[in-house]
Motif scaffolding. Structure first.
Motif, PDB file in Angstrom:
ATOM      1  N   VAL A  72       0.840  -1.198   0.000  1.00  0.00           N
ATOM      2  CA  VAL A  72       0.000   0.000   0.000  1.00  0.00           C
ATOM      3  C   VAL A  72       0.876   1.249   0.000  1.00  0.00           C
ATOM      4  N   LEU A  73       0.574   2.200  -0.888  1.00  0.00           N
ATOM      5  CA  LEU A  73       1.286   3.475  -0.927  1.00  0.00           C
ATOM      6  C   LEU A  73       0.401   4.550  -0.318  1.00  0.00           C
ATOM      7  N   PHE A  74       0.971   5.299   0.628  1.00  0.00           N
ATOM      8  CA  PHE A  74       0.210   6.325   1.340  1.00  0.00           C
ATOM      9  C   PHE A  74       0.427   7.729   0.796  1.00  0.00           C
ATOM     10  N   SER A  75       1.605   8.000   0.235  1.00  0.00           N
ATOM     11  CA  SER A  75       1.914   9.382  -0.123  1.00  0.00           C
ATOM     12  C   SER A  75       2.915   9.426  -1.265  1.00  0.00           C
ATOM     13  N   VAL A  76       2.930  10.555  -1.975  1.00  0.00           N
ATOM     14  CA  VAL A  76       3.887  10.815  -3.055  1.00  0.00           C
ATOM     15  C   VAL A  76       4.334  12.262  -2.978  1.00  0.00           C
ATOM     16  N   ALA A  77       5.546  12.539  -3.483  1.00  0.00           N
ATOM     17  CA  ALA A  77       6.042  13.911  -3.545  1.00  0.00           C
ATOM     18  C   ALA A  77       7.036  14.026  -4.688  1.00  0.00           C
ATOM     19  N   PHE A  78       6.903  15.070  -5.485  1.00  0.00           N
ATOM     20  CA  PHE A  78       7.868  15.365  -6.546  1.00  0.00           C
ATOM     21  C   PHE A  78       9.059  16.115  -5.956  1.00  0.00           C
ATOM     22  N   ALA A 120       7.910  14.240   2.065  1.00  0.00           N
ATOM     23  CA  ALA A 120       7.890  15.650   1.658  1.00  0.00           C
ATOM     24  C   ALA A 120       9.317  16.103   1.401  1.00  0.00           C
ATOM     25  N   PHE A 121       9.502  16.831   0.296  1.00  0.00           N
ATOM     26  CA  PHE A 121      10.802  17.407  -0.030  1.00  0.00           C
ATOM     27  C   PHE A 121      10.873  18.833   0.479  1.00  0.00           C
ATOM     28  N   HIS A 122      12.062  19.254   0.944  1.00  0.00           N
ATOM     29  CA  HIS A 122      12.301  20.658   1.251  1.00  0.00           C
ATOM     30  C   HIS A 122      12.231  21.404  -0.078  1.00  0.00           C
ATOM     31  N   PRO A 123      11.563  22.543  -0.135  1.00  0.00           N
ATOM     32  CA  PRO A 123      11.353  23.213  -1.429  1.00  0.00           C
ATOM     33  C   PRO A 123      12.609  23.775  -2.085  1.00  0.00           C
ATOM     34  N   HIS A 124      13.690  23.984  -1.322  1.00  0.00           N
ATOM     35  CA  HIS A 124      14.886  24.581  -1.908  1.00  0.00           C
ATOM     36  C   HIS A 124      16.100  23.655  -1.931  1.00  0.00           C
ATOM     37  N   PHE A 125      16.182  22.751  -0.980  1.00  0.00           N
ATOM     38  CA  PHE A 125      17.395  21.951  -0.838  1.00  0.00           C
ATOM     39  C   PHE A 125      17.249  20.505  -1.308  1.00  0.00           C
ATOM     40  N   GLY A 126      16.046  20.048  -1.553  1.00  0.00           N
ATOM     41  CA  GLY A 126      15.851  18.686  -2.031  1.00  0.00           C
ATOM     42  C   GLY A 126      15.992  17.616  -0.970  1.00  0.00           C
TER      43      GLY A 126
END
Length: 141
Positions: A72-78, A120-126
């Motif tokens: 089961v996958l709960f979440s995704v983030a680009f 969740a990815f940090h928006p600036h540092f990846g």
């Protein structure tokens, strides 16, 4: 899942392909003109849609190397700077980093002792954060 126009509330498209509940969807934040959406589902797959070109047909479906569904996958983030990279959170206590161009898993991130609930990815540092039912948050670079 359905895409709706926020101004009028009308349905723009229906995203088909999953065989069980969809738990999370995420839009790519890359300013490359694409409008991509990824989904995480109880059916053990993540699908990517180009909502500008053909919103009802997934461009790719991520699954295990042998084509079987994942847990089961709960979440995704680009990834915020590299829109071809996608992170998934799984019931099997792992997070995975995928290359959407090749549909291959690049890394399996282990260390949690219970299901990984969110990514969740940090928006600036990846930097990637994973949150788990084991009451921990882990950071990955």
């Amino acid at each position: 899942s359905s895409l709706r126009d926020v101004d009028g509330g009308r349905r723009v498209a229906t995203l088909a392909g999953h065989t069980d509940r969809v738990y999370r969807e995420a839009f790519s934040g890359i300013g490359d003109g694409s409008q991509r959406l990824a989904s995480a589902s109880r059916d053990g797959t993540s699908q990517e849609f180009d909502i500008r070109a053909a919103p009802s047909v997934p461009e790719c479906t991520l699954s295990s190397a042998d084509g079987a569904p994942l847990d089961v996958l709960f979440s995704v983030a680009f990834h915020p700077r590299h829109g071809h990279l996608l992170a998934t959170a799984s019931h099997d206590t792992t997070a995975r980093l995928w290359d959407l161009r090749t549909q291959q898993c690049l890394h399996v991130l282990t260390g949690h002792t219970q299901s990984v609930r969110d990514v969740a990815f940090h928006p600036h540092f990846g930097v990637l954060a994973t949150a788990s039912f084991d009451a921990t948050v882990r950071l990955w670079d």
